[in-house]
Scaffold this motif. Structure first.
Motif: not given
Length: 737
Positions: A274-286
């Motif tokens: 969950d946290g890693l998905t949030r980080v990826a979305l925050a970085q714009g890396d879909i």
């Protein structure tokens, strides 16, 4: 073990704002000398569950634990494992079994351990006030046992509960006392450091919080506890992500994920996804977010693990950003179905669902979902505020009772002389209260008697009205029978249609003309069902032209037999109603004007456009006055329709197409692949208004808008009603009725 919970920003900010009112009460509590973190509470005992305790022998057999002195400790270890696995009900059953095995007069240390573990269970269940009471009791018991390490641990748990209730000062006071005890014994616990950091994080002192998180992380690494260190790393990643440092958050989460994989803890591993998905979305890396969500789904499927709501939210966000809006909405609805009603995650899930619905083009559903999310967020904030006030009120009342008892015990001898006087005053107060209650009861009885009489009068009036309505209904039924008999007595066929071709009335000759027997119910059916397939298009086209035609005649292929040579003419009563019947014999010889094989646009060889053809006969010299009145009436109709549509658009935020669909008064057509309400649009312009307007449908449209209730402003309602009255004034005149 550490205790923490992340609340949504909306709930946390709303609770902090509403908690201002509770600080005054807390000041009173502090001034009254209420016990806080040092265990200065009153009586303390482990409460028995409402459902009762099981039989010790039976529950030990079910748990497959041998009876003996070590049975309670084995049950405690079993409850801890069940609690860590998220099986709260099973953990409670294990603690109930331990309670039954220990008994009321069991070992004091075992009773202390039972109270402490029940408090931890209540905390996990979000029963914070109950958990707080048990932690205070545990502090009292551990202090009585002289176990300073246990007291420090209980003070830490107490601080965590106070933090959840919004009492950050009390939480810091308890946690600091716990840390002082641990430093005195040389055994500092990482849980205390982590809880202190959580409190500073709630107070938005991020630098101080991170300092304590680093201390807790160093402690757990030094003790060789990788799982607890991974918990701290998760929290630090949350803080880093909140401050915009997504790269550092990703590094800490990767480290925590590696620790969970090594330890084989799949539940915590899912949480890290969950946290890693949030980080990826925050970085714009879909793409990276898709990989993390795919890994989480595979992990949950492999180990048959339920997906946490927070992870479901991130999976839905990833799907939506990837262009799969429908899949995101489905995922969010499934998550909402599995989340309990009071879970704070429902707010975030509903907000994301609203975003998905908006992108899908369903603005109405998106607005409804946003309203639901807002209402639930307010309910969560209110519930937290109520829990805080309830807790403070109970503590206040308890402290006042204890202080009163202490004062009475110390001043017992001095107050003996006043005891009799207080007794007399008490009896007097009771007598006054009894008299007041008696007066109140008599008043209520009198009020009920009056209500009963009024209700009986209403019932009598209702029965009289009901009888009158029944008489009128019987009279109407008889009048309808007489009217039908009168129509049937006519030799010429007569069919009355509405603007959409629905059959409103028909006599016997009309039924025979259409080829049906007398006993067949035809009223309410479309007239197109009574003709052949080839004649339906011609009939429909002719009906559409009747709003602008004085009369038409056409040949309609019948379902069986010879074609029907019919005439269509407006009803003299107006409102777009149409009379359908056969042509007279002298008119049959004339050429048929429209047929199923020859349908052209516009009026086709209509009768003479005169009032006589429409069924109106007037005296000479009245044409100019009637024309002026009709022009004014048509303008009034257009003004009423424009006002109705404008009021609808202002009240609902939707257009005239939605107005036509919701009201079901105006037909919606498809032109060049687009939905249009052509019939309605003709009533919005005087130049396009039909010659035979359906004024009753215009009034129905206005009444439909007026039925919106409180959505319409008072001035809009008054303006619309005035235009309705203007139309009704025209329709009451003989020339238009």
């Amino acid at each position: 073990m550490r205790w923490f919970c992340f609340a949504s920003p909306l709930r946390r900010d709303a609770a902090r704002q509403r908690h201002v009112a509770a600080w005054a009460l807390w000041a009173v509590l502090a001034a009254g000398g209420i016990s806080s973190a040092h265990g200065e509470t009153g009586g303390c005992a482990a409460s028995t569950p409402a459902r009762g305790l099981p039989q010790p022998v039976l529950c030990l057999q079910r748990a497959k634990i041998d009876a003996g002195d070590e049975a309670p400790n084995a049950l405690f270890a079993r409850a801890k494992a069940q609690l860590e696995a998220g099986h709260l009900e099973e953990a409670e059953r294990s603690l109930d079994c331990a309670d039954a095995v220990i008994g009321e007069d069991g070992d004091a240390r075992l009773r202390y351990e039972l109270v402490r573990r029940r408090g931890i269970l209540d905390f996990r269940r979000e029963w914070i006030p109950q958990a707080l009471s048990r932690f205070e009791c545990a502090v009292t018991l551990s202090t009585a046992l002289g176990d300073r390490a246990a007291t420090a641990r209980d003070l830490s748990n107490l601080g965590a509960a106070l933090r959840r209730l919004g009492d950050f000062r009390g939480a810091l006071r308890s946690l600091t006392a716990s840390l002082d005890i641990q430093r005195g014994t040389g055994q500092v616990s990482g849980a205390v450091l982590n809880n202190i950091a959580d409190v500073y994080r709630e107070l938005r002192q991020t630098d101080t919080a991170m300092r304590y998180y680093h201390d807790a992380l160093a402690f757990y690494r030094g003790k060789g506890e990788p799982i607890e260190a991974a918990h701290v790393l998760e929290t630090m990643a949350e803080v880093a992500l909140d401050t915009g440092d997504a790269r550092q958050a990703s590094a800490w989460l990767q480290e925590a994920l590696a620790a969970y994989r090594t330890g084989g803890n799949r539940v915590y591993e899912l949480r890290v996804h969950d946290g890693l998905t949030r980080v990826a979305l925050a970085q714009g890396d879909i793409a990276q977010a898709q990989r993390w969500t795919a890994g989480a789904l595979a992990l949950a499927d492999t180990w048959k693990l339920p997906l946490p709501p927070a992870l479901q939210l991130q999976i839905a966000r990833t799907a939506q950003l990837s262009g799969r809006t429908a899949a995101a909405a489905t995922r969010l609805r499934e998550a909402l179905a599995s989340v309990p009603a009071g879970d704070p995650m429902r707010v975030s899930l509903l907000e994301q669902l609203a975003t998905a619905q908006e992108r899908a083009g369903d603005a109405v559903a998106a607005n409804a979902t946003l309203r639901d999310a807002h209402a639930k967020a307010i309910a969560l904030a209110d519930a937290q505020h109520d829990r805080q006030l309830d807790w403070l009120r109970v503590r206040f009342e308890s402290a006042e009772q204890q202080r009163t008892i202490a004062a009475l015990e110390s001043e017992n001898r001095l107050r003996r002389a006043e005891f009799r006087q207080r007794t007399l005053l008490l009896w007097f107060a009771i007598a006054v209260a009894v008299a007041a209650m008696l007066g109140f009861w008599l008043l209520q009885q009198r009020r009920r008697q009056r209500e009963g009489l009024r209700e009986q009068a209403r019932r009598v009036r209702y029965e009289e009205e009901l009888a009158r309505y029944r008489r009128e209904a019987d009279a109407l039924a008889e009048d309808r029978s007489l009217l039908q008999a009168l129509l049937d007595s006519r030799d010429d066929a007569l069919c009355l249609l509405d603007a959409d071709g629905q059959l409103l009335a028909i006599n016997r000759a009309g039924r025979l003309w259409l080829g049906y027997s007398d006993n067949e119910a035809l009223v309410g059916q479309p007239v197109s069902t009574f003709v052949g397939e080839a004649g339906r298009a011609a009939l429909s086209s002719a009906l559409e032209r009747m709003e602008d035609s004085a009369a038409q005649r056409l040949e309609i292929p019948a379902r069986e037999g010879a074609p029907l040579i019919a005439k269509l003419e407006p009803w003299s009563g107006g409102d777009g109603l149409v009379l359908l019947g056969p042509l007279d014999r002298e008119q049959v010889a004339a050429p048929v004007i429209a047929s199923a094989d020859a349908v052209v646009d516009g009026p086709v060889n209509t009768f003479a456009d005169t009032d006589l053809a429409a069924g109106h006969v007037h005296e000479a010299g009245d044409d100019s006055g009637e024309s002026s009145m009709r022009d004014a009436f048509r303008r009034t109709l257009v003004e009423l329709m424009l006002a109705s549509v404008d009021a609808w658009e202002r009240a609902t935020g939707t257009g005239r197409l939605e107005f036509a669909e919701k009201s079901r008064i105006w037909r919606v057509n498809i032109d060049d692949g687009r939905l249009r309400a052509r019939a309605l649009e003709r009533y919005l312009s005087l130049s396009k208004l039909p010659r035979n307007p359906r004024w009753r449908d215009v009034l129905r449209s206005a009444y439909f808008v007026l039925g919106r209730g409180e959505e319409l402003p008072a001035e809009t309602r008054a303006l619309l009603q005035s235009r309705v009255d203007a139309v009704l004034a025209y329709t009451r005149r003989d020339a238009l009725v």
